[in-house]
Write a protein that holds these residues in place. Structure first.
Motif, PDB file in Angstrom:
ATOM      1  N   THR A 128       0.840  -1.200   0.000  1.00  0.00           N
ATOM      2  CA  THR A 128       0.000   0.000   0.000  1.00  0.00           C
ATOM      3  C   THR A 128       0.871   1.245   0.000  1.00  0.00           C
ATOM      4  O   THR A 128       2.009   1.222   0.489  1.00  0.00           O
ATOM      5  N   GLU A 188      -3.215   3.807  -2.684  1.00  0.00           N
ATOM      6  CA  GLU A 188      -3.146   2.722  -3.665  1.00  0.00           C
ATOM      7  C   GLU A 188      -2.851   1.425  -2.937  1.00  0.00           C
ATOM      8  O   GLU A 188      -1.911   1.367  -2.127  1.00  0.00           O
ATOM      9  N   ASN A 189      -3.635   0.392  -3.210  1.00  0.00           N
ATOM     10  CA  ASN A 189      -3.469  -0.904  -2.561  1.00  0.00           C
ATOM     11  C   ASN A 189      -3.314  -1.995  -3.611  1.00  0.00           C
ATOM     12  O   ASN A 189      -4.002  -1.971  -4.641  1.00  0.00           O
ATOM     13  N   ASN A 207      -6.121  -4.861  -7.139  1.00  0.00           N
ATOM     14  CA  ASN A 207      -5.543  -3.569  -6.778  1.00  0.00           C
ATOM     15  C   ASN A 207      -6.625  -2.516  -6.835  1.00  0.00           C
ATOM     16  O   ASN A 207      -7.632  -2.665  -7.534  1.00  0.00           O
ATOM     17  N   SER A 263      -7.282   1.980  -6.269  1.00  0.00           N
ATOM     18  CA  SER A 263      -6.811   3.320  -5.939  1.00  0.00           C
ATOM     19  C   SER A 263      -8.009   4.207  -5.645  1.00  0.00           C
ATOM     20  O   SER A 263      -9.034   4.126  -6.319  1.00  0.00           O
TER      21      SER A 263
END
Length: 812
Positions: A585, A624-625, A640, A642
């Motif tokens: 992250t 963001e992950n 993912n 964001s």
């Protein structure tokens, strides 16, 4: 990790990843490479997620120990996600969006990361996200559309990268690394066939030539019918004819590596997928309105238009024009793009120092005719094109000063020369000519230090200084083909040459020379901490700038200065449960000043026009992950996401609008020019949410492996244009602005893709079926509204329909 079979990442060996000198101080490098070579694929006995080595900081580092936000995609991940060129990367990384379609050529990739983008990357104005191919900077975004064939890895770097990757990296960088030759003879052939008569063949051959010397060649061709048809002419729309080849030679002399490479890519089609959504009857001539109404975009003809290109005008002037100019009339839409390049990379050691030289040459040429109204009426058709020749040279030196202190330093030089033109036919009249020659030079010096404070705690500091020089010469004419000094009514000068001349105007000379110089710093400072073997945290602050430039299509305007960006980023990277869960992250906050904003204004001697100026201070923030999970042997789930937002600082962004009878005053002295505060407008190419998820299940069957992949990619709504009417404007004008704002925004959309592949171990054979946009989603990729300024229309560039096909890959 990206939302595609992240566990398939084939970690390269130490020999394969060396695109830049290894960071000699970093104890993580040796460990990471060793882990990568030993780690099994996810889904094998241990079920662990592989490590991968990246060069996101121009040094070899484990992805999980690199203190920046970066998504790495291996060759297998690119194949599984059906990523064929740069535009396909949007579905693989958080915070990355790529616009498609333009009022000129469709051969551009409008890349934006974290809201940093550029929708007008003309020859004297650069993209905000830099693209690198094997360490060579790509100056023009059209070159960024190079085919992703035989690729070792693609890295998507997010956030300013100005210290090591140089100017124009305020948003980030796309780092493309192709496979180097190896000492093993291999052949790989791939054939594909799908709907829309999509057929392609690609092949790669690697040949060892002598001890330490090998060559590698890869090439492909693709032909595909159009996704739609012109309902009047029956011509295809958005078809593809593509040819690509790359060759590399590598010489390893035991301490000195030399890699020579060259590539060539050419693609063409019969016009891009554009349609008219609405028009303003107060501006469009009544005679044109029935033709526009017949061409309006509907769900029943989503992939169709009625574009007819340029028209042959009436009048006495047209027959007197040169034959080559007359040939430009009565032409239907088309697009052509040609790019090629050469590079030479030499790496070696002198004592304890590692040296590297990267020499690059890139050529880009695009030429297109776009029918902006996409209808049978001659409202606006534009020939647009450019050619660019870019030569670059970079030197790097890295090494250890002490056991705890190491460095990388170097110098960079780049020179670009080319031309750009926009030749428009409005309302079926004579073609206007706007063109310019440009020469861009840049020089840079950089250095970055790494200090190991403790075995777990590391500090980094870097600095770069850049000098830019921008020289342009405008050659604009009211009527293409007439002598520049011919008398033409209605121009500011009274003659065909419409620039402010710096040389005497003759029949063949119309020059307005413009010269500017800029210089600016970039910097980087950060700390990272290896909390445990599986938990890594970092914090960093960075500064970068996007180069200044000129407005080539509006002579008489001043140059715009570099826009400056600084940020703060913090993140963590963690592997859990015996490497069955990986979570990365990053949180960031970005400040941008001297924003290169597009404004619409009245310019004395030019009239109403659109141009770039330094106007506005911007704030952008987000998270963001990236998540990869291997819950059991054979299954990999990747996702993912964001979340981001931003705004202008109040009072920092404005434009001048002329309102007759208003009595407004303004600093520029424009009569009745009202200053409008635009700081409340939304930022462009900044979706507030973005989400990608995929799952791959592998089944051992017989002498092979069956892999089933499903992937869903969602991107939130985006603005591609935003306007605001002055308080003094009429109610009708304000209503038109409101409509333009509605059509300057595209709705969010989600796409579902899938792939099923069966791979034999012996022979090396894979058979796969795939589908993209399997639900046949009708979505808009970009909008271009011009409802109130001059044209009175709004265009939509629609996305691709559902496609499916079969691939067969064989290697030995």
């Amino acid at each position: 990790m990206p939302a595609i079979a992240a566990a398939q990442l084939n970690a390269p060996t130490a020999d394969a990843v060396g695109q830049s000198g290894t960071n000699p101080h970093d104890p993580a490098v040796t460990t990471a490479v060793g882990e990568a070579n030993a780690a099994p694929q996810a889904g094998e006995a241990t079920g662990g997620i592989q490590d991968i080595v990246v060069t996101a900081r121009r040094t070899e580092e484990s992805l999980q120990r690199t203190p920046i936000a970066v998504t790495a995609l291996s060759s297998q991940a690119l194949v599984t996600a059906k990523v064929e060129n740069v535009r396909d990367l949007q579905q693989t990384a958080p915070g990355l969006v790529i616009g498609r379609g333009s009022a000129g050529s469709d051969g551009f990739a409008f890349i934006a990361v974290r809201g940093q983008g550029n929708l007008q990357p003309i020859l004297a104005n650069d993209p905000a996200v830099a693209t690198y191919i094997d360490g060579v900077y790509v100056a023009r975004p059209s070159t960024g559309l190079t085919d992703l064939q035989d690729i070792q890895r693609v890295e998507v770097l997010r956030g300013p990268q100005g210290t090591l990757f140089g100017r124009n990296t305020t948003g980030g960088a796309i780092n493309i690394l192709s496979n180097d030759p190896t000492d093993e003879f291999t052949v790989l052939v791939k054939g594909e066939y799908g709907n829309f008569d999509n057929k392609s063949v690609a092949g790669t051959i690697n040949v060892p030539l002598a001890e330490g010397l090998a060559a590698r060649i890869t090439g492909s061709f693709r032909d595909r019918d159009g996704f739609g048809k012109n309902t009047l002419t029956r011509r295809p729309i958005s078809d593809t004819n593509n040819r690509f080849i790359r060759g590399k030679i590598k010489y390893d002399a035991g301490g000195i590596d030399i890699v020579l490479a060259g590539d060539y890519n050419k693609t063409k089609n019969k016009g891009q997928q554009v349609a008219i959504e609405t028009f303003n009857p107060a501006i469009v001539p009544a005679a044109f309105q029935p033709g526009l109404r017949a061409a309006l975009l509907t769900k029943h003809r989503w992939w169709a238009n009625q574009a007819t290109g340029t028209a042959v005008p009436a009048g006495a002037v047209f027959p007197t024009l040169p034959a080559d100019v007359r040939a430009l009339y009565g032409v239907q839409p088309f697009n052509e793009l040609e790019t090629y390049g050469f590079s030479g990379t030499v790496s070696g050691e002198v004592g304890s120092l590692k040296l590297k030289s990267i020499t690059g040459y890139r050529h880009s040429k695009n030429y297109a005719l776009s029918d902006t109204d996409a209808s049978s009426v001659p409202l606006l058709a534009t020939y647009a094109g450019s050619a660019s020749y870019y030569l670059s040279q970079e030197f790097q030196v890295s090494g250890e000063i002490t056991d705890s202190l190491s460095f990388i330093t170097g110098a960079y030089y780049g020179k670009e020369h080319g031309y750009e033109f926009s030749r428009s036919q409005i309302f079926g009249g004579l073609i206007r000519d706007s063109n310019a020659d440009a020469t861009n030079k840049t020089y840079g010096l950089f250095a970055q230090l790494y200090y190991q404070i403790t075995p777990e705690l590391r500090a980094v500091g870097g600095f770069r200084y850049t000098w830019d020089k921008r020289d342009t010469i405008l050659h604009n004419a009211q009527v293409l083909g007439l002598p520049y000094n011919a008398a033409v009514a209605g121009t500011p000068t009274g003659i065909n040459c419409t620039v402010t001349p710096t040389d005497p105007v003759t029949a063949t000379t119309c020059n307005q020379a413009q010269n500017a110089k800029f210089n600016y710093p970039a910097w980087n400072a950060g700390l990272d901490y290896q909390v445990t073997d599986k938990l890594f945290v970092y914090v960093a602050t960075r500064g970068a700038a996007k180069a200044g430039g000129w407005n080539l299509r509006a002579g008489g305007l001043p140059a715009f200065s570099p826009e400056k960006v600084r940020d703060v980023e913090g993140g963590l990277k963690v592997d859990l449960f015996d490497r069955r869960v990986r979570f990365n992250t990053a949180l960031f906050h970005t400040w941008k000043s001297d924003n290169q904003a597009i404004v619409n204004s009245f310019v004395p001697g030019i009239g109403v026009t659109q141009y770039i100026q330094n106007n506005g201070a911007v704030r952008i923030w987000g998270i963001e992950n990236e998540l990869t999970v291997v819950p059991y042997e054979g299954l990999t789930v990747s996702a993912n996401m964001s979340l981001q937002d931003g705004k202008y600082k109040k009072g920092s962004f404005n434009e001048v609008q002329v309102v007759a009878g208003s009595g407004c005053t303004n600093p520029s002295g424009v009569v009745n020019g009202c200053v409008v505060d635009l700081s409340g407008l939304p930022l462009l190419q900044l979706p507030k949410s973005q989400f990608n998820i995929s799952a791959t299940q592998r089944f051992p069957i017989g002498n092979g492996n069956l892999a089933v992949t499903g992937a869903y990619a969602f991107v939130g709504s985006q603005h591609f244009d935003a306007v605001k009417a002055a308080d003094q404007q009429s109610a009708a004008t304000k209503a038109a602005y409101a409509v333009e704002n509605r059509f300057g925004k595209i709705p969010g959309y989600g796409l579902f893709n899938g792939r099923i592949a069966y791979k034999l171990d012996e022979p090396n054979l894979e058979v796969a079926v795939y589908g993209r946009n399997l639900l046949n989603k009708k979505y808009i990729a970009r909008r271009f509204p011009d409802l109130y300024r001059s044209l009175g229309i709004s265009d939509a560039y629609v996305g691709e329909p559902g496609t499916f096909g079969m691939e067969i890959t064989f290697g030995f």
